[in-house]
Design a protein around this motif. Structure first.
Motif: not given
Length: 185
Positions: A141-165
């Motif tokens: 669950p700790g690793l899952t929480a880290r991944y969730a935070a990363l995914k949210r950050c990257l989805a914002t950073r790469h909002a217009g580029d699915r492949e970059a995400y």
């Protein structure tokens, strides 16, 4: 996916809260795919990706992976039946991943993806890596929480580029796989 690029090809990566319905959607699609792909299946159909990990936010797209003898043969011989079920083949040159054949199932509007199908050759290292990544996250669950935070950050950073995400998650994926046993059977 012949001709014009469909709207779903440019859909931005939107991360949503975990949805228990993803598991049921994956189960229903897997059952149908097992019938359609039955003559070629080696190790079955697996639900992979973020929607396969309980409590993990994800893009609302169910990823399914099927192990087959030869993905090119299956993509060709099952094309009509897959298309009748709403699956769109992504040409290998557009997919850019020569080790698989890839299909997308859009919703009725044709704008949003609801599922992906990855056809992999039986015994391919990617098969074991996908399962190892999913299973490691399910157990930690700790690793899952880290991944969730990363995914949210990257989805914002790469909002217009699915492949970059997707590319931006690669270091995390490599870290997780470094912890797991993905040797296969």
């Amino acid at each position: 996916m012949e001709g014009a690029v469909p709207a779903w090809a440019h859909e931005p990566p939107e991360i949503r809260s975990p949805d228990p319905g993803w598991r049921e959607s994956a189960r229903a699609e897997s059952v149908r795919l097992a019938v359609v792909l039955g003559p070629w299946l080696v190790d079955g159909v697996e639900h992979i990706g973020s929607t396969a990990v309980p409590d993990l936010p994800a893009k609302p797209v169910v990823d399914l992976m099927a192990s087959v003898g030869d993905p090119d043969v299956v993509a060709r011989e099952a094309a009509a039946e897959l298309a009748a079920d709403g699956w769109c083949a992504v040409p290998p040159e557009r997919d850019g991943r020569p080790w698989r054949r890839f299909f997308v199932k859009p919703d009725a509007s044709g704008v949003h993806r609801v599922a992906h199908l990855h056809l992999l050759p039986a015994g391919h290292p990617r098969w074991y890596a996908q399962l190892a990544f999913r299973d490691t996250l399910r157990r930690d669950p700790g690793l899952t929480a880290r991944y969730a935070a990363l995914k949210r950050c990257l989805a914002t950073r790469h909002a217009g580029d699915r492949e970059a995400y997707t590319r931006a998650k690669s270091d995390f994926v490599a870290e997780v796989l470094g912890r797991s046993d993905r040797s296969g059977p």
